[in-house]
Enzyme design. Structure first.
Site, PDB file in Angstrom:
ATOM      1  N   GLN A 278       0.808  -1.213   0.000  1.00  0.00           N
ATOM      2  CA  GLN A 278       0.000   0.000   0.000  1.00  0.00           C
ATOM      3  C   GLN A 278       0.843   1.266   0.000  1.00  0.00           C
ATOM      4  OE1 GLN A 278      -2.436   0.410   3.478  1.00  0.00           O
ATOM      5  NE2 GLN A 278      -0.717   0.347   4.898  1.00  0.00           N
ATOM      6  N   ASP A 395      -9.427   2.980  -2.500  1.00  0.00           N
ATOM      7  CA  ASP A 395      -9.915   3.293  -1.161  1.00  0.00           C
ATOM      8  C   ASP A 395     -10.791   4.548  -1.154  1.00  0.00           C
ATOM      9  OD1 ASP A 395     -10.205   2.989   1.556  1.00  0.00           O
ATOM     10  OD2 ASP A 395      -8.120   3.429   2.064  1.00  0.00           O
ATOM     11  N   GLU A 398     -15.950   8.143   0.563  1.00  0.00           N
ATOM     12  CA  GLU A 398     -17.072   8.457   1.451  1.00  0.00           C
ATOM     13  C   GLU A 398     -17.113   9.932   1.846  1.00  0.00           C
ATOM     14  OE1 GLU A 398     -15.219   4.460   2.617  1.00  0.00           O
ATOM     15  OE2 GLU A 398     -14.529   6.514   2.301  1.00  0.00           O
ATOM     16  N   ASP A 462     -12.083  -1.094   7.303  1.00  0.00           N
ATOM     17  CA  ASP A 462     -11.029  -1.102   8.320  1.00  0.00           C
ATOM     18  C   ASP A 462     -11.528  -1.719   9.625  1.00  0.00           C
ATOM     19  OD1 ASP A 462      -9.520   0.144   6.423  1.00  0.00           O
ATOM     20  OD2 ASP A 462      -9.737   2.149   7.265  1.00  0.00           O
ATOM     21  N   HIS A 527      -3.168  -7.950   5.798  1.00  0.00           N
ATOM     22  CA  HIS A 527      -2.874  -6.533   6.009  1.00  0.00           C
ATOM     23  C   HIS A 527      -2.012  -6.413   7.257  1.00  0.00           C
ATOM     24  CE1 HIS A 527      -3.152  -2.254   5.994  1.00  0.00           C
ATOM     25  NE2 HIS A 527      -4.251  -2.171   5.279  1.00  0.00           N
TER      26      HIS A 527
END
Length: 667
Positions: A278, A395, A398, A462, A527
């Site tokens: 990432q 990602d 929002e 998340d 992750h």
């Protein structure tokens, strides 16, 4: 469709199901409207809302049955609302026209019964069955800062944190859609904030815009129901085959570290199909942990010679995946260029709108500007596909503020929910225009109606690195099932979760239990989390690497079955992850939220409680074989020993994939 209007009583029945039941002059029953002014305050992706409304209770005055439709007329003073009822393409369409152009609120009550359960509305983390719940359809951060602060205090005091009131939860992916165990769906074609209140005898619907169309479907079985629904909301494209060839390792800190960690897991016999780094574009170290530098070019300091590493990894059948979102770091050259060209979302003063995410501000590309949209696609083409990437996390999306000024001139309150769809479309178009649709996949966190048309995969956001039912591993079954019945059949979660704060850190047990679950899902991807050094990782010790390697081999072995269920999801809308009642009706699974079916033939009961040594569960009436022990079961309540490495996962004895499944026991 049957419509009756006698003695002041109005009813709509569609395929045997009572849709509306209204009596004249009874306020709040059936349909009414309003003129409202709402206000939204956003802080780090969480929203506080107020709405001031004047409601108007129109009287039903006339029902006209015509050859192709029925028109229902409501009137208040000299204003009218027409509801046109049309049967077409297997749906009941309720179409509305308003003579008062000021109307911007619609309130509609649909009939239901105590035994009709509701599911969906996008991604729901804290419950699957929504009966008795009020659900808000507004794209937001799932985890608000206030929730984190409460949890920090609780951990400091060694107290457990209980579930909140359901209305206090938000979601990254929402959709004004629900299905029921009476095999019907309701979908509203709208963009604004909406909410559904699922009461015992009625479903109250509120939409903050003058709705044009509501779709209602009613079928005899769930495959037909999902086929009809996904024809409306879109079906996910197929995943590239290489996705099923192993685990995608979440690694960061540069190509040398990636290579070292890759070699470790391969040395333990692990199957790896990708490295997901990432921080390929650089790191930003903050109080929250290791965050990213949002300038979408590879960091030539941290990732020196990255294109060459990517080429070498691909020779070994290991793909490279990155990360991107629709923000730009203020310190980066891409922001300066985009700002100069006028490609950034503005505030009411004509300045670039800078939004604080966690600990730092950033600017947003204005996806309503065709030139800015192309600019973002070119970044993906040149700086991601151009260096050999085969996938990425797309990602955010929002965070569009409701007081922003957009290039299109649209009201941001009507664009906010659609923003994630524009973002998914931007990513998918870049891939299609590069002619690489069958090779590349990206996964998104945020979504709304239409996201599934573009995104081959969602991930569940998340999660906290804990066992909680609303934010941790315990929320995954709810979230994936609710996505599935909303038309998003392919989703997955970060193995081990993501969010660490205070004393809440990932344990070894949590990582291993999450690995067990995701080995029987559509994608295995790990992750490191926001604070990697505080969390147990896949390479933290030899036992962990042996454990995870074994489950990567199991996942790879199931590739033919994964391809099969993925094709069904794409071609028919029958989701890859399914609730048990889709195939086992009238067996009491209508509220089951601790198990799921992967396709029709694999039944998964994840272990999501810390320290659990045995698990009581209910198997549907069928012939089941335990993957790990080979023992047969015939349905009903059973109690099983569930040591680490032996999760309660079963396959149907009469599956066409039985020979494939049988070999898992010896792996």
């Amino acid at each position: 469709m049957e419509v009756s209007y006698k003695n002041g009583k109005f009813q709509i029945v569609y395929k045997g199901q009572l849709v509306m039941d209204q009596e004249e002059n009874i306020h709040g029953i059936g349909l009414h409207v309003g003129i409202g002014q709402d206000k939204y305050v956003m802080k780090r992706g969480a929203f506080r809302m107020k709405d001031k409304v004047t409601r108007f209770f129109y009287q039903l005055i006339q029902v006209d049955e015509r050859e192709d439709q029925t028109r229902v007329t409501y009137q208040w003073m000299n204003h009218k609302i027409y509801m046109h009822l049309i049967e077409s393409d297997g749906y009941l369409e309720m179409k509305f026209t308003y003579t008062d152009k000021r109307i911007n609120r619609l309130y509609l009550n649909l009939c239901t019964s105590k035994d009709e359960m509701a599911y969906g509305c996008g991604e729901q983390f804290a419950a699957f069955n929504l009966k008795g719940k009020r659900v808000k359809n507004w794209v937001s951060e799932h985890v608000a800062l206030s929730s984190i602060l409460k949890k920090i205090v609780a951990y400091q005091l060694n107290r457990k944190v209980g579930l909140m009131e359901y209305e206090k939860y938000a979601s990254y992916m929402v959709q004004p859609t629900f299905i029921t165990n009476h095999k019907r769906f309701v979908h509203i074609d709208c963009s604004a904030y909406s909410q559904f209140d699922f009461e015992d005898d009625q479903i109250q619907i509120e939409v903050r815009e003058p709705v044009k169309t509501i779709y209602i479907g009613q079928e005899d079985d769930y495959p037909s129901l999902m086929s009809g629904l996904t024809q409306l909301v879109g079906r996910q494209p197929r995943l590239p085959e290489w996705v099923f060839d192993g685990m995608i390792l979440g690694i960061q800190d540069g190509p040398q570290v990636c290579q070292e960690k890759l070699d470790k897991i391969l040395g333990h016999g692990g199957k790896v199909n990708g490295i997901w780094a990432q921080d390929w574009e650089g790191q930003r170290i903050t109080k929250f942990g290791k965050q990213l530098f949002w300038n979408w070019k590879y960091d030539k300091s941290l990732y020196k010679d990255l294109p060459e590493y990517i080429r070498k990894w691909q020779e070994d059948q290991v793909n490279f995946l990155g990360y991107i979102n629709p923000f730009l770091a203020m310190e980066g050259d891409l922001y300066k260029e985009a700002s100069q060209k006028g490609y950034v979302v503005k505030n009411k003063y004509g300045e670039d709108y800078l939004v604080t995410i966690t600990t730092f501000p950033a600017a947003m590309i204005d996806l309503t500007n065709p030139l800015a949209f192309e600019y973002m696609k070119n970044i993906i083409t040149d700086h991601m596909l151009g260096i050999g990437m085969k996938g990425w996390m797309a990602d955010f999306a929002e965070y569009l503020p409701t007081d922003a000024v957009l290039y299109s001139g649209q009201d941001p309150r009507l664009v906010h929910n659609r923003w994630p769809v524009l973002w998914a479309k931007c990513n998918q178009e870049a891939i299609e225009e590069a002619g690489m649709e069958d090779q590349i996949f990206f996964f998104v966190r945020a979504g709304y109606t239409g996201t599934g048309t573009y995104a081959k995969m969602m991930w569940n956001g998340d999660q906290h690195v804990d066992w909680s039912r609303d934010y941790g591993i315990g929320s995954i079954v709810n979230s994936q099932l609710s996505l599935a019945v909303s038309g998003i059949g392919n989703s997955h979660s970060d193995i081990g979760g993501y969010t660490t704060f205070g004393k809440m850190t990932r344990s070894k047990e949590l990582l291993l239990r999450w690995t067990e679950m995701n080995a029987f899902s559509m994608v295995m991807r790990s992750h490191e989390g926001n604070q990697p050094d505080k969390n147990h990782q896949f390479d933290s010790d030899e036992e962990t690497m042996d454990f995870i390697s074994r489950f990567t081999r199991i996942y790879c072995h199931l590739k033919p079955y994964h391809l099969y269920v993925d094709q069904i999801n794409h071609s028919s809308g029958m989701p890859s992850v399914r609730p048990l009642f889709f195939h086992y009706e009238d067996q009491g699974f209508e509220s089951c939220d601790d198990a799921y079916l992967l396709g029709q033939d694999i039944l998964v009961y994840p272990v999501v409680e810390e320290g659990q040594e045995s698990k009581e569960l209910i198997l549907p009436e069928d012939e089941w074989i335990h993957f790990m022990t080979g023992q047969e079961y015939f349905g009903g309540r059973v109690t099983l020993s569930v040591p680490l490495g032996r999760p309660p996962v079963f396959y149907r004895k009469h599956s066409q994939f039985r020979l494939l499944f049988e070999r898992v026991k010896d792996m």
